[in-house]
Design a protein around this motif. Structure first.
Motif, short mmCIF file in Angstrom:
data_model
loop_
_atom_site.label_atom_id
_atom_site.label_comp_id
_atom_site.label_asym_id
_atom_site.label_seq_id
_atom_site.Cartn_x
_atom_site.Cartn_y
_atom_site.Cartn_z
N TRP A 67 62.19 57.64 -19.77
CA TRP A 67 61.74 56.27 -18.67
C TRP A 67 62.84 54.98 -19.04
CZ3 TRP A 67 56.34 54.30 -17.99
CH2 TRP A 67 55.78 52.96 -17.17
N TYR A 71 65.78 52.96 -17.82
CA TYR A 71 65.78 52.00 -17.00
C TYR A 71 67.30 51.00 -17.00
CZ TYR A 71 64.71 46.78 -18.46
OH TYR A 71 64.63 46.01 -18.70
N GLY A 76 66.55 47.93 -15.10
CA GLY A 76 65.54 47.81 -14.65
C GLY A 76 64.65 48.61 -14.72
N CYS A 77 63.60 48.99 -14.73
CA CYS A 77 62.77 49.99 -13.95
C CYS A 77 61.43 49.85 -14.58
CB CYS A 77 63.25 51.67 -14.79
SG CYS A 77 62.80 53.10 -13.95
N GLY A 78 60.42 49.60 -13.57
CA GLY A 78 58.51 49.14 -13.98
C GLY A 78 58.01 51.32 -13.20
N ASP A 79 56.87 50.55 -13.28
CA ASP A 79 56.13 51.37 -13.41
C ASP A 79 56.62 52.31 -11.74
OD1 ASP A 79 54.21 50.94 -15.47
OD2 ASP A 79 52.84 50.05 -14.68
N ASP A 80 56.18 51.63 -10.76
CA ASP A 80 56.48 52.49 -9.14
C ASP A 80 57.91 53.02 -9.86
OD1 ASP A 80 54.37 51.49 -8.28
OD2 ASP A 80 54.65 49.72 -7.71
N GLN A 171 63.85 48.41 -24.86
CA GLN A 171 64.68 48.83 -24.12
C GLN A 171 65.75 48.05 -22.88
OE1 GLN A 171 61.61 48.48 -20.36
NE2 GLN A 171 61.00 50.74 -20.18
#
Length: 193
Positions: A67, A71, A76-80, A171
Protein backbone atom coordinates in the motif's frame (compact mmCIF):
# COMPACT_ATOMS: atom_id res chain seq x y z
CA UNK A 1 -11.00 -24.01 -10.45
CA UNK A 2 -7.71 -24.00 -8.59
CA UNK A 3 -5.27 -21.12 -8.28
CA UNK A 4 -3.03 -22.35 -11.10
CA UNK A 5 -5.98 -22.50 -13.50
CA UNK A 6 -7.10 -19.07 -12.31
CA UNK A 7 -3.72 -17.51 -13.09
CA UNK A 8 -3.68 -19.34 -16.43
CA UNK A 9 -6.81 -17.42 -17.45
CA UNK A 10 -5.12 -14.12 -16.55
CA UNK A 11 -1.97 -15.12 -18.43
CA UNK A 12 -3.96 -16.20 -21.50
CA UNK A 13 -5.64 -12.80 -21.63
CA UNK A 14 -2.27 -11.06 -21.27
CA UNK A 15 -0.76 -13.17 -24.05
CA UNK A 16 -3.69 -12.46 -26.34
CA UNK A 17 -3.24 -8.67 -26.10
CA UNK A 18 0.56 -8.77 -26.29
CA UNK A 19 2.51 -5.61 -25.59
CA UNK A 20 -0.65 -3.73 -24.61
CA UNK A 21 -1.18 -5.87 -21.48
CA UNK A 22 0.54 -3.71 -18.87
CA UNK A 23 -1.01 -0.23 -19.01
CA UNK A 24 -4.55 0.37 -17.74
CA UNK A 25 -4.41 4.01 -18.86
CA UNK A 26 -4.94 3.21 -22.54
CA UNK A 27 -8.18 4.70 -23.90
CA UNK A 28 -8.95 1.38 -25.61
CA UNK A 29 -7.44 -0.92 -22.96
CA UNK A 30 -7.72 -4.37 -24.57
CA UNK A 31 -7.03 -6.55 -21.53
CA UNK A 32 -10.33 -6.34 -19.60
CA UNK A 33 -12.49 -7.19 -22.64
CA UNK A 34 -10.13 -10.04 -23.54
CA UNK A 35 -10.33 -11.40 -20.00
CA UNK A 36 -14.12 -11.21 -20.13
CA UNK A 37 -14.11 -13.09 -23.44
CA UNK A 38 -12.01 -15.85 -21.87
CA UNK A 39 -14.29 -16.03 -18.84
CA UNK A 40 -17.25 -16.54 -21.19
CA UNK A 41 -15.62 -19.81 -22.31
CA UNK A 42 -16.00 -21.17 -18.76
CA UNK A 43 -19.15 -22.66 -17.31
CA UNK A 44 -21.20 -20.70 -14.77
CA UNK A 45 -19.73 -22.48 -11.72
CA UNK A 46 -16.17 -21.82 -12.92
CA UNK A 47 -16.94 -18.13 -13.37
CA UNK A 48 -18.16 -17.97 -9.76
CA UNK A 49 -14.99 -19.80 -8.68
CA UNK A 50 -12.95 -17.25 -10.62
CA UNK A 51 -14.72 -14.37 -8.85
CA UNK A 52 -14.16 -15.93 -5.41
CA UNK A 53 -10.50 -16.57 -6.14
CA UNK A 54 -10.15 -12.96 -7.29
CA UNK A 55 -11.19 -11.89 -3.80
CA UNK A 56 -8.69 -14.27 -2.21
CA UNK A 57 -5.85 -13.17 -4.46
CA UNK A 58 -6.45 -9.47 -3.94
CA UNK A 59 -6.84 -10.06 -0.19
CA UNK A 60 -3.39 -11.71 -0.19
CA UNK A 61 -1.98 -8.37 -1.36
CA UNK A 62 -3.73 -6.38 1.38
CA UNK A 63 -0.38 -5.47 2.90
CA UNK A 64 0.88 -2.17 4.26
CA UNK A 65 4.27 -2.21 2.50
CA UNK A 66 2.53 -2.69 -0.87
CA UNK A 67 0.00 0.00 0.00
CA UNK A 68 2.83 2.39 0.83
CA UNK A 69 4.45 1.57 -2.54
CA UNK A 70 1.14 2.29 -4.27
CA UNK A 71 0.92 5.58 -2.36
CA UNK A 72 4.36 6.57 -3.62
CA UNK A 73 3.67 5.48 -7.21
CA UNK A 74 0.27 7.15 -7.44
CA UNK A 75 1.05 10.24 -5.37
CA UNK A 76 -1.54 9.16 -2.82
CA UNK A 77 -3.70 6.08 -2.36
CA UNK A 78 -6.78 5.62 -0.17
CA UNK A 79 -8.82 2.47 0.50
CA UNK A 80 -10.63 2.42 -2.85
CA UNK A 81 -7.50 3.37 -4.72
CA UNK A 82 -5.59 0.51 -3.10
CA UNK A 83 -8.31 -1.95 -4.16
CA UNK A 84 -8.01 -0.63 -7.72
CA UNK A 85 -4.23 -0.87 -7.48
CA UNK A 86 -4.40 -4.52 -6.36
CA UNK A 87 -6.85 -5.33 -9.15
CA UNK A 88 -4.51 -3.75 -11.68
CA UNK A 89 -1.60 -5.62 -10.13
CA UNK A 90 -3.49 -8.89 -10.74
CA UNK A 91 -3.70 -7.91 -14.40
CA UNK A 92 0.11 -7.61 -14.45
CA UNK A 93 0.22 -11.42 -14.18
CA UNK A 94 1.20 -13.95 -11.55
CA UNK A 95 4.96 -13.41 -11.57
CA UNK A 96 4.73 -9.62 -11.21
CA UNK A 97 1.94 -9.86 -8.64
CA UNK A 98 3.74 -12.41 -6.48
CA UNK A 99 7.03 -10.53 -6.64
CA UNK A 100 5.35 -7.21 -5.76
CA UNK A 101 3.54 -8.67 -2.75
CA UNK A 102 6.83 -10.11 -1.47
CA UNK A 103 8.93 -7.06 -2.44
CA UNK A 104 6.92 -3.94 -3.28
CA UNK A 105 10.11 -2.15 -4.37
CA UNK A 106 10.24 -4.59 -7.32
CA UNK A 107 7.49 -2.49 -8.92
CA UNK A 108 10.30 -0.16 -9.98
CA UNK A 109 11.08 -2.74 -12.70
CA UNK A 110 7.76 -2.22 -14.47
CA UNK A 111 7.86 -0.02 -17.58
CA UNK A 112 4.45 1.42 -16.71
CA UNK A 113 5.82 2.55 -13.34
CA UNK A 114 8.74 4.26 -15.09
CA UNK A 115 6.22 6.08 -17.32
CA UNK A 116 4.26 7.16 -14.27
CA UNK A 117 7.40 8.42 -12.55
CA UNK A 118 8.12 10.71 -15.52
CA UNK A 119 4.49 11.88 -15.79
CA UNK A 120 4.31 10.35 -19.26
CA UNK A 121 1.04 8.56 -18.70
CA UNK A 122 0.58 4.98 -17.66
CA UNK A 123 -1.48 3.49 -14.86
CA UNK A 124 -1.52 0.23 -12.93
CA UNK A 125 -4.89 0.35 -11.17
CA UNK A 126 -8.09 -1.02 -12.60
CA UNK A 127 -11.39 -0.11 -10.97
CA UNK A 128 -13.74 -2.67 -12.45
CA UNK A 129 -11.98 -6.06 -12.34
CA UNK A 130 -14.56 -7.52 -9.97
CA UNK A 131 -17.31 -6.67 -12.48
CA UNK A 132 -15.82 -8.75 -15.29
CA UNK A 133 -16.82 -12.17 -13.88
CA UNK A 134 -20.37 -10.90 -13.31
CA UNK A 135 -20.53 -9.62 -16.89
CA UNK A 136 -19.21 -12.94 -18.23
CA UNK A 137 -21.68 -14.88 -16.09
CA UNK A 138 -24.54 -12.83 -17.51
CA UNK A 139 -23.37 -13.52 -21.04
CA UNK A 140 -23.16 -17.26 -20.33
CA UNK A 141 -26.43 -17.67 -18.42
CA UNK A 142 -28.53 -14.75 -19.59
CA UNK A 143 -28.93 -13.47 -16.04
CA UNK A 144 -26.83 -12.30 -13.08
CA UNK A 145 -29.16 -12.87 -10.15
CA UNK A 146 -27.78 -16.33 -9.39
CA UNK A 147 -24.21 -14.98 -9.61
CA UNK A 148 -25.07 -12.25 -7.09
CA UNK A 149 -26.76 -14.79 -4.81
CA UNK A 150 -23.77 -17.16 -4.95
CA UNK A 151 -21.36 -14.35 -4.12
CA UNK A 152 -23.57 -13.03 -1.31
CA UNK A 153 -23.70 -16.54 0.16
CA UNK A 154 -19.98 -17.27 -0.13
CA UNK A 155 -18.19 -14.02 0.65
CA UNK A 156 -19.37 -13.62 4.27
CA UNK A 157 -17.91 -17.05 5.06
CA UNK A 158 -14.50 -16.29 3.56
CA UNK A 159 -11.56 -15.64 5.86
CA UNK A 160 -10.82 -12.05 4.89
CA UNK A 161 -8.40 -9.61 6.50
CA UNK A 162 -9.96 -6.88 8.61
CA UNK A 163 -7.02 -4.56 7.97
CA UNK A 164 -3.83 -4.48 5.98
CA UNK A 165 -1.04 -6.64 7.37
CA UNK A 166 2.68 -5.98 7.56
CA UNK A 167 4.84 -3.21 8.89
CA UNK A 168 3.61 0.31 8.27
CA UNK A 169 5.38 3.64 8.15
CA UNK A 170 4.43 7.24 7.48
CA UNK A 171 3.69 7.36 3.75
CA UNK A 172 4.65 11.05 3.67
CA UNK A 173 8.10 10.47 5.21
CA UNK A 174 10.45 10.67 2.22
CA UNK A 175 13.47 9.45 4.20
CA UNK A 176 11.56 6.40 5.39
CA UNK A 177 10.34 5.73 1.85
CA UNK A 178 13.92 5.98 0.61
CA UNK A 179 15.00 3.48 3.25
CA UNK A 180 12.19 0.97 2.70
CA UNK A 181 11.49 1.44 -1.02
CA UNK A 182 14.82 2.71 -2.36
CA UNK A 183 14.25 1.93 -6.04
CA UNK A 184 10.75 3.41 -6.13
CA UNK A 185 11.93 6.41 -4.14
CA UNK A 186 14.70 6.96 -6.70
CA UNK A 187 12.04 7.13 -9.41
CA UNK A 188 9.46 9.24 -7.60
CA UNK A 189 11.33 11.34 -5.03
CA UNK A 190 14.64 12.37 -6.59
CA UNK A 191 14.71 16.13 -6.96
CA UNK A 192 11.75 16.63 -4.59
CA UNK A 193 13.82 17.62 -1.56
Amino acid sequence: MDLDAWWTVIDQARTAVGDRADDRNLPDDPLPPELTNLLVTLDAAEIIDFALLLIQVTDSAYRRPLWNAAYLIEGGCGDDGFMDFRHGLVLQGRETFTRAVADPDSLADLPVVALMSRDEGGWIGYESLSYLPREAYGRVTGETGSFDAAMEAAVPHMDRPARASGEDWDQEDDDENRRRLPRLAALFLDGDD
